[in-house]
Design a protein around this motif. Structure first.
Motif, PDB file in Angstrom:
ATOM      1  N   LYS A   1      -7.105   0.986  -6.383  1.00  0.00           N
ATOM      2  CA  LYS A   1      -6.904   2.381  -5.635  1.00  0.00           C
ATOM      3  C   LYS A   1      -8.207   2.721  -4.787  1.00  0.00           C
ATOM      4  O   LYS A   1      -9.272   2.169  -4.841  1.00  0.00           O
ATOM      5  N   GLY A   2      -7.794   3.650  -3.945  1.00  0.00           N
ATOM      6  CA  GLY A   2      -8.811   4.327  -3.158  1.00  0.00           C
ATOM      7  C   GLY A   2      -8.365   5.812  -2.563  1.00  0.00           C
ATOM      8  O   GLY A   2      -7.246   6.139  -2.880  1.00  0.00           O
ATOM      9  N   SER A   3      -9.317   6.429  -1.742  1.00  0.00           N
ATOM     10  CA  SER A   3      -9.043   7.671  -1.412  1.00  0.00           C
ATOM     11  C   SER A   3      -9.918   7.754  -0.011  1.00  0.00           C
ATOM     12  O   SER A   3     -10.750   7.405   0.229  1.00  0.00           O
ATOM     13  N   PHE A   4      -9.371   8.887   0.699  1.00  0.00           N
ATOM     14  CA  PHE A   4     -10.140   9.433   1.682  1.00  0.00           C
ATOM     15  C   PHE A   4      -9.749  10.656   2.171  1.00  0.00           C
ATOM     16  O   PHE A   4      -8.791  11.306   1.904  1.00  0.00           O
TER      17      PHE A   4
ATOM     18  N   THR B   1       2.981  -2.701   3.993  1.00  0.00           N
ATOM     19  CA  THR B   1       2.774  -4.185   3.399  1.00  0.00           C
ATOM     20  C   THR B   1       1.716  -4.905   4.292  1.00  0.00           C
ATOM     21  O   THR B   1       2.042  -4.889   5.396  1.00  0.00           O
ATOM     22  N   VAL B   2       0.836  -5.239   3.687  1.00  0.00           N
ATOM     23  CA  VAL B   2      -0.134  -6.191   4.420  1.00  0.00           C
ATOM     24  C   VAL B   2      -0.328  -7.486   3.999  1.00  0.00           C
ATOM     25  O   VAL B   2      -0.156  -7.900   2.863  1.00  0.00           O
TER      26      VAL B   2
ATOM     27  N   LEU C   1       0.755  -1.095  -0.101  1.00  0.00           N
ATOM     28  CA  LEU C   1       0.039  -0.007   0.018  1.00  0.00           C
ATOM     29  C   LEU C   1       0.775   1.231  -0.129  1.00  0.00           C
ATOM     30  O   LEU C   1       1.624   1.424   0.896  1.00  0.00           O
ATOM     31  N   VAL C   2       0.714   1.811  -1.054  1.00  0.00           N
ATOM     32  CA  VAL C   2       1.415   3.416  -0.979  1.00  0.00           C
ATOM     33  C   VAL C   2       0.290   4.458  -0.899  1.00  0.00           C
ATOM     34  O   VAL C   2      -0.458   4.513  -1.651  1.00  0.00           O
ATOM     35  N   VAL C   3       0.660   5.301   0.331  1.00  0.00           N
ATOM     36  CA  VAL C   3      -0.310   6.463   0.543  1.00  0.00           C
ATOM     37  C   VAL C   3       0.115   7.622   0.313  1.00  0.00           C
ATOM     38  O   VAL C   3       1.479   7.811   0.882  1.00  0.00           O
ATOM     39  N   LYS C   4      -0.418   8.478  -0.214  1.00  0.00           N
ATOM     40  CA  LYS C   4       0.015   9.857  -0.586  1.00  0.00           C
ATOM     41  C   LYS C   4      -0.766  10.813   0.211  1.00  0.00           C
ATOM     42  O   LYS C   4      -2.070  10.828   0.186  1.00  0.00           O
ATOM     43  N   ALA C   5      -0.360  11.855   0.854  1.00  0.00           N
ATOM     44  CA  ALA C   5      -0.940  12.962   1.286  1.00  0.00           C
ATOM     45  C   ALA C   5      -0.880  13.984   0.243  1.00  0.00           C
ATOM     46  O   ALA C   5      -0.028  14.757   0.206  1.00  0.00           O
ATOM     47  N   GLY C   6      -1.978  14.201  -0.497  1.00  0.00           N
ATOM     48  CA  GLY C   6      -1.938  15.671  -1.434  1.00  0.00           C
ATOM     49  C   GLY C   6      -0.980  14.712  -2.621  1.00  0.00           C
ATOM     50  O   GLY C   6      -1.173  13.686  -3.033  1.00  0.00           O
TER      51      GLY C   6
ATOM     52  N   LYS D   1      -4.548   9.574  -0.992  1.00  0.00           N
ATOM     53  CA  LYS D   1      -4.906   8.705  -2.084  1.00  0.00           C
ATOM     54  C   LYS D   1      -3.918   7.287  -1.741  1.00  0.00           C
ATOM     55  O   LYS D   1      -3.077   7.525  -1.094  1.00  0.00           O
ATOM     56  N   ILE D   2      -4.605   6.254  -2.068  1.00  0.00           N
ATOM     57  CA  ILE D   2      -4.104   4.902  -1.737  1.00  0.00           C
ATOM     58  C   ILE D   2      -3.930   3.972  -3.274  1.00  0.00           C
ATOM     59  O   ILE D   2      -4.721   4.192  -4.027  1.00  0.00           O
ATOM     60  N   VAL D   3      -2.646   3.252  -3.366  1.00  0.00           N
ATOM     61  CA  VAL D   3      -2.596   2.546  -4.542  1.00  0.00           C
ATOM     62  C   VAL D   3      -2.401   1.308  -3.726  1.00  0.00           C
ATOM     63  O   VAL D   3      -1.198   1.077  -3.183  1.00  0.00           O
ATOM     64  N   ALA D   4      -3.202   0.100  -4.057  1.00  0.00           N
ATOM     65  CA  ALA D   4      -2.707  -1.331  -3.585  1.00  0.00           C
ATOM     66  C   ALA D   4      -2.509  -2.087  -4.697  1.00  0.00           C
ATOM     67  O   ALA D   4      -3.006  -2.125  -5.613  1.00  0.00           O
ATOM     68  N   SER D   5      -1.101  -2.795  -4.254  1.00  0.00           N
ATOM     69  CA  SER D   5      -0.371  -3.645  -5.416  1.00  0.00           C
ATOM     70  C   SER D   5      -0.462  -4.818  -5.014  1.00  0.00           C
ATOM     71  O   SER D   5       0.193  -5.265  -3.990  1.00  0.00           O
TER      72      SER D   5
END
Length: 433
Positions: A428-431, A390-391, A377-382, A411-415
């Protein structure tokens, strides 16, 4: 713009240690050193019967080159003005504690046309100041923040008016912590246990606390309680702070009641944002008939667990060898190769705004069997990377909790890398917090 008053220094939270530049240099030409500091302030301004309020989560980069200090940081605001107003200048002054010394940095900026609308953030600029020492930065914190703006008001005479030096009052955002500790107490020869469950709030050097559990002194009903006083010792960081409070009862209350203990307050030397609180001591005093009856309390000691006895090992019997029998070998059937099934990766988010956390739930589906392996999981703030985690999947799903989140969009990118039974996939996801 000019400030006429600078607030006294306080301490904040050190986020990152010293970043010393590589290479060997002499003491007369020491390489610049840097720190990253953060602290959150609540800022307010009252003008013409109106109140402006905003929260500034200051993220500062501090650089020291000899005695010269420069600071850059994130944008300020929006400060709460309507969109048809404009901000034409910003005067910022920040008090820092660097290596134990108080240093003030400041910048008076006049913005160029077409100026900034009243409902957008404005740049902090590069603040500068001077310190007496010249050693590399090893520790630091943000103390006081002073902000003032020049603003254009589109009312009044033709073309509106410009109001200069409109100052905000900025105070560090209070920090709320909880602490628990059981105490064994004795009053008038009777023993009792009191569980301290405290909520401690710090704001600058001021400290307040409340105790949620009621206290029963165990007196008969005909004994009247006139007053209950409490002294509580708490530890904030490395500093022990003594808090106290008293509640008087008029008319006097029956002694067999359960009493809500008074609110407590005190003062500490430090003013930074503590990370945790521990309860160190408790003293309670009950006044009845004009006489003080102290309740003596000590920390309850957890009982020592009884060790589990080690079982006596049973001797292993001697086993006679079994005659070797040559088995009939059955030919191994040819197994067709496993074809990896397409997979789908999805990520869901559950946000807790109060705790500033987010639970990321990942699910990988597809094929006849549950997916295994790991999801990155790569999480970006802006536009800035916030965190990579890693999960591990269990039955095709997994989750992880992100803590200490700041306000903003994420924003989240799950690979998913795939395995022998599943092909790789991405979701992908976002919150928003």
């Amino acid at each position: 713009m000019r400030f006429t008053k600078i607030a006294g220094a306080a301490t904040g939270a050190l986020v990152l240690g010293m970043l010393a530049a590589p290479g060997l240099v002499g003491s007369a030409a020491a390489a610049p050193s840097a720190l990253e500091l953060s602290r959150t302030f609540d800022c307010t301004m009252s003008s013409a019967g109106q109140t402006l309020a905003f929260t500034y989560a200051a993220d500062l980069k501090v650089s020291a080159d000899g005695t010269a200090v420069t600071v850059t940081g994130n944008n300020v605001g929006p400060v709460g003005l309507p969109a048809n107003f404009s901000v034409r200048g910003l005067n910022a002054s920040i008090v820092l504690n660097l290596n134990g010394d108080s240093v003030t940095v400041a910048k008076d900026t006049d913005f160029a046309a077409p100026y900034y609308a009243g409902n957008v953030a404005v740049p902090l600029g590069t603040l500068a100041g001077t310190r007496t020492a010249s050693a590399d930065l090893a520790s630091g914190s943000i103390g006081a923040l002073n902000l003032a703006i020049d603003m254009h008001v589109p009312y009044g005479p033709p073309g509106g008016t410009v109001q200069n030096n409109q100052a905000f009052t900025c105070a560090p955002k209070p920090v709320v912590l909880t602490g628990s500790q059981a105490f064994d107490c004795t009053a008038m020869g009777f023993g009792m246990t009191y569980q301290v469950n405290s909520t401690v709030t710090t704001s600058g050097t001021g400290v307040t606390a409340t105790l949620s559990e009621k206290f029963s002194p165990g007196m008969p009903a005909f004994v009247k309680v006139q007053e209950i006083g409490v002294k509580l010792g708490v530890k904030l960081g490395s500093e022990v702070v003594n808090l106290s409070g008293t509640t008087a009862f008029s008319p006097a209350a029956d002694g067999n009641l359960a009493f809500t203990l008074p609110a407590l307050s005190g003062t500490r030397t430090g003013a930074g944002d503590p990370a945790a609180v521990t309860v160190e001591s408790l003293d309670i005093n009950v006044k009845s008939g004009g006489t003080d009856y102290p309740v003596l309390c000590t920390k309850a000691v957890a009982p020592t667990p009884t060790p589990t006895p080690t079982p006596t090992p049973t001797p292993t019997p001697t086993v006679k060898p079994t005659p070797t029998v040559t088995p009939t070998v059955t030919p191994t059937p040819t197994v067709p190769p496993v074809v990896a099934a397409p997979s789908k990766t999805a990520v869901k988010v559950k946000v807790n705004k109060k705790k500033k956390t987010a639970v990321l739930s990942v699910a990988v589906t597809g094929g006849a069997v549950k997916a295994t392996g790991k999801v990155k999981l790569v999480v970006k703030a802006g536009k800035k990377k916030f965190k990579t985690v890693t999960v591990k999947l269990n039955g095709g799903t997994g989750k992880v909790t992100l803590k200490k989140l700041k306000k903003g969009k994420y924003k989240i990118v799950a690979s998913y890398a795939g395995n022998t039974a599943h092909k790789a996939s991405q979701g992908k996801g976002s919150f928003k917090l």
